[in-house]
Write an enzyme that holds these catalytic residues in place. Sequence first.
Site, PDB file in Angstrom:
ATOM      1  N   ASP A  33       0.913  -1.091   0.067  1.00 43.76           N
ATOM      2  CA  ASP A  33       0.006   0.074   0.017  1.00 43.76           C
ATOM      3  C   ASP A  33       0.841   1.203   0.268  1.00 43.76           C
ATOM      4  O   ASP A  33       1.780   1.370   0.954  1.00 43.76           O
ATOM      5  CB  ASP A  33      -0.911   0.037   1.260  1.00 43.76           C
ATOM      6  CG  ASP A  33      -1.883   1.194   1.124  1.00 43.76           C
ATOM      7  OD1 ASP A  33      -2.422   1.363   0.259  1.00 43.76           O
ATOM      8  OD2 ASP A  33      -2.322   1.330   2.182  1.00 43.76           O
ATOM      9  N   ASP A  70       2.857   4.956  -5.370  1.00 45.48           N
ATOM     10  CA  ASP A  70       2.024   6.256  -5.335  1.00 45.48           C
ATOM     11  C   ASP A  70       3.117   7.270  -5.578  1.00 45.48           C
ATOM     12  O   ASP A  70       3.900   7.707  -4.589  1.00 45.48           O
ATOM     13  CB  ASP A  70       1.656   6.152  -3.785  1.00 45.48           C
ATOM     14  CG  ASP A  70       0.857   7.455  -3.532  1.00 45.48           C
ATOM     15  OD1 ASP A  70       0.855   8.460  -4.487  1.00 45.48           O
ATOM     16  OD2 ASP A  70       0.299   7.803  -2.394  1.00 45.48           O
ATOM     17  N   GLU A  85      -1.592   5.836  -8.357  1.00 40.56           N
ATOM     18  CA  GLU A  85      -2.812   6.720  -7.924  1.00 40.56           C
ATOM     19  C   GLU A  85      -2.617   8.152  -8.871  1.00 40.56           C
ATOM     20  O   GLU A  85      -1.512   8.625  -9.028  1.00 40.56           O
ATOM     21  CB  GLU A  85      -2.488   7.150  -6.623  1.00 40.56           C
ATOM     22  CG  GLU A  85      -3.564   8.115  -5.765  1.00 40.56           C
ATOM     23  CD  GLU A  85      -3.453   8.008  -4.431  1.00 40.56           C
ATOM     24  OE1 GLU A  85      -3.976   9.125  -3.895  1.00 40.56           O
ATOM     25  OE2 GLU A  85      -3.019   7.133  -3.628  1.00 40.56           O
ATOM     26  N   GLY A  89      -7.335   8.721   7.695  1.00 38.89           N
ATOM     27  CA  GLY A  89      -7.309   8.995   8.877  1.00 38.89           C
ATOM     28  C   GLY A  89      -8.600   8.950   9.549  1.00 38.89           C
ATOM     29  O   GLY A  89      -9.671   8.508   8.891  1.00 38.89           O
ATOM     30  N   SER A 104     -12.772   4.224   5.331  1.00 39.26           N
ATOM     31  CA  SER A 104     -13.096   3.813   6.648  1.00 39.26           C
ATOM     32  C   SER A 104     -14.247   4.752   7.135  1.00 39.26           C
ATOM     33  O   SER A 104     -14.391   6.056   6.727  1.00 39.26           O
ATOM     34  CB  SER A 104     -12.150   4.024   7.673  1.00 39.26           C
ATOM     35  OG  SER A 104     -11.015   2.975   7.411  1.00 39.26           O
ATOM     36  N   ASP A 162      -8.146   0.768   6.768  1.00 37.19           N
ATOM     37  CA  ASP A 162      -7.223   0.818   7.885  1.00 37.19           C
ATOM     38  C   ASP A 162      -7.662   1.300   9.214  1.00 37.19           C
ATOM     39  O   ASP A 162      -7.600   0.596  10.188  1.00 37.19           O
ATOM     40  CB  ASP A 162      -5.973   1.495   7.478  1.00 37.19           C
ATOM     41  CG  ASP A 162      -4.655   1.401   8.296  1.00 37.19           C
ATOM     42  OD1 ASP A 162      -4.779   0.473   9.310  1.00 37.19           O
ATOM     43  OD2 ASP A 162      -3.552   1.852   8.118  1.00 37.19           O
TER      44      ASP A 162
END
Length: 314
Positions: free
Chosen positions: A88, A110, A140, A187, A219, A261
């Site tokens: 990742d 990335d 990305e 986050g 998330s 995550d």
Amino acid sequence: MGEETTMALVSSKEILERARAGGYAVGAFNTNNLESTQAIISSAQELGAPVMIATSQSAIAYAGGANLQSMVNMLADAADVPVALHLDHGTDPDIIRKCIEWGWTSIMIDASAKPFEENVAATKEIVDRAHARDIPVEAEIGQLKGIEDQIRVAEEEAHLTDPGEAERFVAETGCDSLAVAVGTSHGAYKFKGRGKLAMERLKEIAARVSIPLVLHGASGVPADVLERAERFGAKLPGAKGVPEEEIRAAVQLGISKINIDTDLRLAFTGAVREVLVSQPEVFDPRKILGPARDAIKDVVKRKMRLFGSEGKAA
């Protein structure tokens, strides 16, 4: 009794192309340790879902790359659902090279912080290296707000993915999947108001890009998971994630892989805190981390059902 069917690590290309064709998304769940990995793979096994185990560069630094690969490979080999091991947010070419050598079956480069042409060049270099070993590459374009491990993007620099640039990027790099910025962020503090994604933009990107699309920073910060962590001492004022209805809509519009995550970290933290607060006499690590494993498993199963991947392993 007949022989049990088992399955070693598989390529994410195989998993994600089936997801795109089937109109569902595969969860890519971050791991740092044994308990998290056990929870993720056992959830996939019980629900009959394909799954991706994601490892950040900091997770590799924490646990050791060869250790992570051996652990995930061993657990995947004992399962009968497709499991891919994914790097990742690979920003360090040396780490990317090592993951290719260690046996990762999916790589993310990335270079989204770079100007478009530099992103293309950096991505193309990794695509050529990985494809020589039949390893698919995620890239990305566009940047998300917030912080995740070593990825830091200032809010004022964040921008959504341009559909035309996305189409050109895929054509010039040959990447196998594409992470797009449509309003999510990394986050636990994703939104100040109601979370909402740029669905029209996502729809246009999906119409112009033929490869699987990826949603990072997805998330949900579930209320029950957050409440448990805070009840036992966590300080997370204002934490807010992506609403489930937004995730469902994104999957319907073409998102084939969704990264999770933060929700796993919150579940782990809440369970550990509860044991330490409510059972102060406990000092057996298994009795502390076992409930955390169960909490992660509960979250992973909920996500798999939300993404539509339950029962899609066959």
